[in-house]
Design an enzyme around this catalytic site. Sequence first.
Site, mmCIF file in Angstrom:
data_model
loop_
_atom_site.group_PDB
_atom_site.id
_atom_site.type_symbol
_atom_site.label_atom_id
_atom_site.label_comp_id
_atom_site.label_asym_id
_atom_site.label_seq_id
_atom_site.Cartn_x
_atom_site.Cartn_y
_atom_site.Cartn_z
ATOM 1 N N GLY A 51 4.490 0.263 -1.996
ATOM 2 C CA GLY A 51 4.736 0.057 -3.487
ATOM 3 C C GLY A 51 6.087 0.633 -3.672
ATOM 4 O O GLY A 51 6.730 -0.106 -4.672
ATOM 5 N N THR A 105 -1.690 -1.031 -3.806
ATOM 6 C CA THR A 105 -2.873 -0.401 -3.649
ATOM 7 C C THR A 105 -2.758 1.165 -3.213
ATOM 8 O O THR A 105 -1.990 1.626 -2.379
ATOM 9 C CB THR A 105 -3.767 -0.721 -2.390
ATOM 10 O OG1 THR A 105 -2.819 -0.573 -1.024
ATOM 11 C CG2 THR A 105 -4.041 -2.179 -2.486
ATOM 12 N N HIS A 118 0.736 -1.206 -0.085
ATOM 13 C CA HIS A 118 0.114 0.001 -0.059
ATOM 14 C C HIS A 118 1.011 1.401 0.043
ATOM 15 O O HIS A 118 1.786 1.277 0.599
ATOM 16 C CB HIS A 118 -0.924 0.063 1.241
ATOM 17 C CG HIS A 118 -1.663 1.228 1.352
ATOM 18 N ND1 HIS A 118 -2.691 1.665 0.270
ATOM 19 C CD2 HIS A 118 -1.675 2.131 2.230
ATOM 20 C CE1 HIS A 118 -3.306 2.795 0.904
ATOM 21 N NE2 HIS A 118 -2.598 3.228 1.924
ATOM 22 N N SER A 119 0.277 2.196 -0.751
ATOM 23 C CA SER A 119 1.057 3.537 -0.851
ATOM 24 C C SER A 119 2.682 3.511 -1.061
ATOM 25 O O SER A 119 3.105 3.094 -2.012
ATOM 26 C CB SER A 119 0.639 4.318 0.445
ATOM 27 O OG SER A 119 1.002 5.548 0.481
ATOM 28 N N TYR A 120 3.323 4.031 -0.095
ATOM 29 C CA TYR A 120 4.690 3.913 0.098
ATOM 30 C C TYR A 120 5.279 2.500 0.192
ATOM 31 O O TYR A 120 6.582 2.339 -0.394
ATOM 32 C CB TYR A 120 5.270 4.907 1.288
ATOM 33 C CG TYR A 120 6.761 4.963 1.132
ATOM 34 C CD1 TYR A 120 7.055 6.319 0.696
ATOM 35 C CD2 TYR A 120 7.999 4.224 1.484
ATOM 36 C CE1 TYR A 120 8.557 6.779 0.363
ATOM 37 C CE2 TYR A 120 9.371 4.672 1.390
ATOM 38 C CZ TYR A 120 9.517 5.894 0.906
ATOM 39 O OH TYR A 120 10.712 6.378 0.546
#
Length: 333
Positions: free
Chosen positions: A213, A237, A209-211
């Site tokens: 990734g 995500t 998720h977010s960072y």
Amino acid sequence: MNHHLSFLILWKDLSTFLMKIITKYVYELLQKECHLKKVTLPVDATESEPKSFIFMSEDALTNPDKLLVLIHGNGVVRAGQWARRLIINKDLDSGTQMPYIKRAAEEGYGVIVLNPNENYIEVEKTKAQVQLSSDSSGEPAEKRERKDKIQKETKKRRDFYEKYRNPQKEKETMQMCIRDNGSPEEHAIYVWDHFISQSAAENVFFVAHSYGGLAFVELMIQREAEVKNKVTAVALTDSIHNVWHQEAGKTIREWMRENCCNWVSSPEPLDTLVESLLPDCPRVSSGTERHELTSWKSFPSIFKFFSKAMDAKNSSVKPTPTRRSNRIKYEEL
């Protein structure tokens, strides 16, 4: 003391206290309800050095079939959490990784939960360290004396309010980084080298998720051949990775197009294709415009994506992340 300032200090105290309680509670749930074990990092840590930890299922390294790896975003969240705001204002299902962990256990996955924001511990400075930090500026004595006078007055006012905020915190602190885990990117690589790459699973799956990734893309850059050999599919995500800024090579971008999918915040229905300017993985709607909800809203689609990826690996046909015939298909990219 100004009443507004008093309220803000009290609110900050309550918020900090609440965050600590939430983190501790989620850790307990990971162990008691999800049956995960806590593993100390670094693996060869001495008794006196700073330590971090991750959580994993008993079969994480021995499951011969499937392994699920979960990476949350940056900020105040810790292992097992997607968003504290959701934990406080909504529920544990949307704000924690527990639904993923329980679903994974039901479907025969081993599980590893990363803890990429646990990068350092705070320790009190010794008198010598405090003195060294104040004397190491290299400024002329007269200028330093004026500066010290201003700093002392500022510190006096700050200490006055600090007594209301935290009466027991009187000494200055310093951060001590955790060896080989000083950033989310370092942490992901360390866990890969010491755990994921050593696992028996033929199929490794990531949800980032977010960072998280960005941390995964950095892992690919540093361990490209290993990741390609072991990872079957990656669900992102609302990932904030950028293949240009991170200088991901052509072979990595091609692999991501074939094996990754990014569920992004969007007003479109779940799994609808969303256009992207970056030449990496397909982007589909998570069914929500709220960044922190993307992992929860895309939850059912992600496990279907993983199942299709496994089937495709066995039959040498790539999966499609979309399910409904009236939506744009993966291949139309």
